[in-house]
Design an enzyme around this catalytic site. Structure first.
Site, PDB file in Angstrom:
ATOM      1  N   LYS A 162      31.920  49.867   0.507  1.00  0.00           N
ATOM      2  CA  LYS A 162      30.863  49.347  -0.204  1.00  0.00           C
ATOM      3  C   LYS A 162      30.633  47.837   0.120  1.00  0.00           C
ATOM      4  O   LYS A 162      29.439  47.147   0.283  1.00  0.00           O
ATOM      5  CB  LYS A 162      30.839  49.424  -1.697  1.00  0.00           C
ATOM      6  CG  LYS A 162      31.351  50.685  -2.170  1.00  0.00           C
ATOM      7  CD  LYS A 162      30.165  51.739  -1.554  1.00  0.00           C
ATOM      8  CE  LYS A 162      30.539  53.321  -1.891  1.00  0.00           C
ATOM      9  NZ  LYS A 162      31.766  53.783  -1.358  1.00  0.00           N
TER      10      LYS A 162
ATOM     11  N   GLY B  97      28.651  65.284   4.531  1.00  0.00           N
ATOM     12  CA  GLY B  97      28.787  64.881   3.195  1.00  0.00           C
ATOM     13  C   GLY B  97      28.697  63.602   2.881  1.00  0.00           C
ATOM     14  O   GLY B  97      28.233  62.657   4.184  1.00  0.00           O
TER      15      GLY B  97
ATOM     16  N   ALA C 199      34.734  63.749   9.100  1.00  0.00           N
ATOM     17  CA  ALA C 199      34.683  63.503   7.798  1.00  0.00           C
ATOM     18  C   ALA C 199      34.292  64.994   7.011  1.00  0.00           C
ATOM     19  O   ALA C 199      33.186  65.091   6.701  1.00  0.00           O
ATOM     20  CB  ALA C 199      33.723  62.515   7.296  1.00  0.00           C
TER      21      ALA C 199
ATOM     22  N   HIS D 128      10.276  45.067 -19.099  1.00  0.00           N
ATOM     23  CA  HIS D 128       9.379  45.207 -17.919  1.00  0.00           C
ATOM     24  C   HIS D 128       9.384  43.617 -17.356  1.00  0.00           C
ATOM     25  O   HIS D 128       9.350  42.541 -17.937  1.00  0.00           O
ATOM     26  CB  HIS D 128       7.835  45.523 -18.552  1.00  0.00           C
ATOM     27  CG  HIS D 128       6.652  45.571 -17.536  1.00  0.00           C
ATOM     28  ND1 HIS D 128       6.806  46.694 -16.677  1.00  0.00           N
ATOM     29  CD2 HIS D 128       5.824  44.664 -17.389  1.00  0.00           C
ATOM     30  CE1 HIS D 128       5.716  46.382 -15.855  1.00  0.00           C
ATOM     31  NE2 HIS D 128       5.124  45.381 -16.290  1.00  0.00           N
TER      32      HIS D 128
END
Length: 470
Positions: A56, A186, A274, A449
Site C-alpha cells: 500500500k 487475482g 501470484a 455534503h
C-alpha cells in the site's frame, strides 16, 4: 523462557507473530494469561513486512507519481521525476515503524516474544528451537496456531527469488523492471501490476479464465479493466503459461491461447507468480496432536476458532479463507477470549474486502448472484460517482456504489463500491450489515455534503425507488 533441558511452561503458546498471532497474544495477556509468542522471522508477519503495508505504501507512491504526470483537464502542468531507491527507503521505514510498534505493544502487555520455531510434540508440549540452534521444551495449557500462508508455486515457473518472484520479492525490488509478466489475475496481480505500470513498467498479465478478478462483481471489474488498458497493461485472457527460455539475459515466456490456439512469447525482466496461497500447516508437529486438516491443508476450526484438539486453536490464513489481516485480528481476539473463559465466537455477519486497484474496489456481504443463490428475492440500487458533487470536484468520477437488499423487508445484504477511496467508504457499509440495518436506515442517515459517502445513501434511496440525484 529458560533454554536447555529444563521444561518450562505457560498458559498460552502462540505460534506465529503475524496479524492474528500478535493480537491473540496481547489480548490473552490482557486477560491475565501467561503468554509466550514464538515467531521465526519478524513480528507483524507477511502483512506488515512483505504484504499489506509495503504494497500500500508503494501503491500510494505510484499513484502520486501518476496523478502528477496526468492531472487531467484541471489546468495543472508538471514535470515529475522520482528516485525508486529513495521510495523503497521510505517504504522500509514505514514497515520498521509498524514492526517496532508491535514489539513495543507486546512488551507493554507482558507478552514474552521468542525468536525461533515451535514444533508441537503433543497437545500440551512443544519443542522451541531458537535462531542460534539451542532448544527448549515448553509445556502449555493452550496453543494458538497462527503460522499464516505462503505463495503457491506454479510448476513451470518455480520461484528463484531473482527472475521468478513472489509478491514478497516484487515489493523489495531496488529497480523498476522494464518488462514484467504476471501469472494470475487475482487481487495481488492487479494491485502490483497497476502499481508497476504507473512507475513505467510494461506489464503483461496471463489469466487462464475469461476475465480478471473472477470473484468480484463483473460491473466493477469492467471499470478497473478499462483503466488498466489506459495504463498500457496487456491482459491475456483464456491463456496458459507454458514455460520460458532465457535470451540475452532476459526471459521469454511462452503462452498459449484457448481462443486463438496461437502460441505467443512475452519478454520479461521479472516474472511475478501470484496464483494463490498454501497454508503453513506442515512441519509444525500437528500430526502429534488431535488437530485435523481439510483436503487443502488448512486447519479445521469451529466458530470459537478451536480445532479438533480441544487444547489448540487456529487463526488467520492457516485456518482458511478469506485471507485477510482484519479477519485474523478478529479471530485472534476470539481465540484469546475463549481461552480466558469469555463467551467469544467468530460470528460476524460482515467481513469486508478491498482491492487497491485503480479505481479501488471494496465489497461486503452478498452480491446479486450469491443473494439469489441464497434464496433471497432482492432489490438493488446504484449511484454512479459521475453524479457525485465530491467526485466531480476531485476529478474522480469512475465507479459507483451498489446496494443489494432483501426485497421483502429492505434488510441490507451486500454493498459494493468501485471508485476513489472505496477502501475508506466500505467501513460504514460493513457496520450497516453487521448491525442488520435496512435500506431506510441508510437512506435517512444524514451524510455531510459534499462527500463521497453520500453515494451510500443515494444508492439506498435508488433501491427504495425515490432517487433524487439520478
Amino acid at each position: 523462557m529458560v533454554v536447555g533441558d529444563l521444561v518450562t511452561g505457560c498458559d498460552v503458546l502462540v505460534v506465529g507473530g503475524g496479524p492474528g498471532g500478535y493480537v491473540a497474544a496481547i489480548r490473552a495477556s490482557q486477560l491475565g494469561k501467561d503468554v509466550i509468542l514464538v515467531e521465526k522471522d519478524e513480528l507483524g508477519g507477511v502483512c506488515t513486512n512483505h504484504g499489506c503495508i509495503p504494497s500500500k505504501a508503494l501503491i500510494h507512491a505510484a499513484n502520486l507519481i501518476h496523478d502528477m504526470k496526468n492531472p487531467g483537464d484541471i489546468g495543472i502542468k508538471s514535470s515529475v521525476e522520482f528516485d525508486f531507491k529513495k521510495i523503497q527507503e521510505w517504504n522500509s521505514g514505514v514497515v520498521k515503524r509498524l514492526r517496532d510498534g508491535i514489539g513495543y505493544l507486546c512488551k507493554k502487555y507482558g507478552v514474552e516474544v521468542t525468536k525461533g520455531e515451535a514444533y508441537l510434540e503433543s497437545s500440551e508440549r512443544a519443542r522451541i528451537t531458537l535462531q542460534d540452534g539451542r532448544t527448549s521444551t515448553l509445556k502449555f495449557k493452550n496453543a494458538i496456531i497462527a503460522t499464516g500462508s505462503r505463495s503457491s508455486e506454479f510448476p513451470e515457473f518455480p520461484y528463484d527469488g531473482q527472475l521468478v518472484i513472489s509478491s514478497k520479492e516484487a515489493l523489495s525490488l531496488s529497480e523498476v523492471p522494464v518488462d514484467m509478466v504476471i501469472i494470475g489475475a487475482g487481487y495481488i496481480s492487479i494491485e502490483l501490476g497497476t502499481m508497476f505500470a504507473k512507475l513505467g513498467t510494461r506489464v503483461k498479465i496471463i489469466q487462464r479464465s475469461p476475465r480478471i478478478l473472477t470473484r468480484v462483481e463483473s460491473e466493477a471489474v469492467e471499470i478497473v479493466s478499462r483503466k488498466m488498458e489506459k495504463l498500457g497493461i496487456e491482459v491475456y485472457l483464456n491463456s496458459k503459461p507454458e514455460g520460458m527460455r532465457i535470451e540475452n539475459g532476459r526471459a521469454r515466456v511462452a503462452i498459449s491461447s484457448k481462443d486463438t490456439e496461437k502460441r505467443t512469447e512475452l519478454a520479461a525482466d521479472k516474472i511475478l507468480v501470484a496464483v494463490g496461497v498454501d497454508p503453513n500447516s506442515n512441519n509444525i508437529g500437528l500430526e502429534n496432536t488431535g488437530v485435523e486438516l481439510d483436503k487443502k491443508g488448512f486447519i479445521k476450526v469451529d466458530e470459537r476458532r478451536r480445532t479438533t484438539d480441544t487444547r489448540i486453536y487456529a487463526i488467520g490464513d492457516v485456518a482458511g479463507p478469506p485471507f485477510l489481516a482484519h479477519k485474523a485480528f478478529r479471530e485472534g481476539k476470539v481465540a484469546a477470549e475463549v481461552i480466558a473463559g469469555l463467551p467469544g465466537a467468530f460470528d460476524n455477519r460482515a467481513v469486508p474486502a478491498v482491492i487497491f486497484s485503480d479505481p479501488e474496489i471494496a465489497t461486503v456481504g452478498l452480491d446479486e448472484e450469491s443473494a439469489k443463490e441464497s434464496g433471497f428475492e432482492i432489490s438493488t440500487g446504484k449511484f454512479p460517482f459521475r453524479a457525485s458533487g465530491r467526485a466531480l470536484t476531485m476529478d474522480r468520477t469512475d465507479g459507483f456504489v451498489k446496494v443489494v437488499a432483501n426485497k421483502k423487508n429492505g434488510e441490507l445484504l451486500g454493498i459494493h463500491i468501485v471508485g476513489a477511496n472505496a477502501s475508506e467508504l466500505i467501513s460504514e457499509a460493513s457496520l450497516s450489515i453487521e448491525m442488520a440495518a435496512f435500506l431506510e436506515d441508510m437512506a435517512v442517515t444524514i451524510h455531510p455534503h459534499p462527500t463521497l459517502p453520500e453515494a451510500l445513501a443515494e444508492a439506498a434511496e435508488a433501491a427504495l425507488g425515490r432517487a433524487i440525484h439520478i
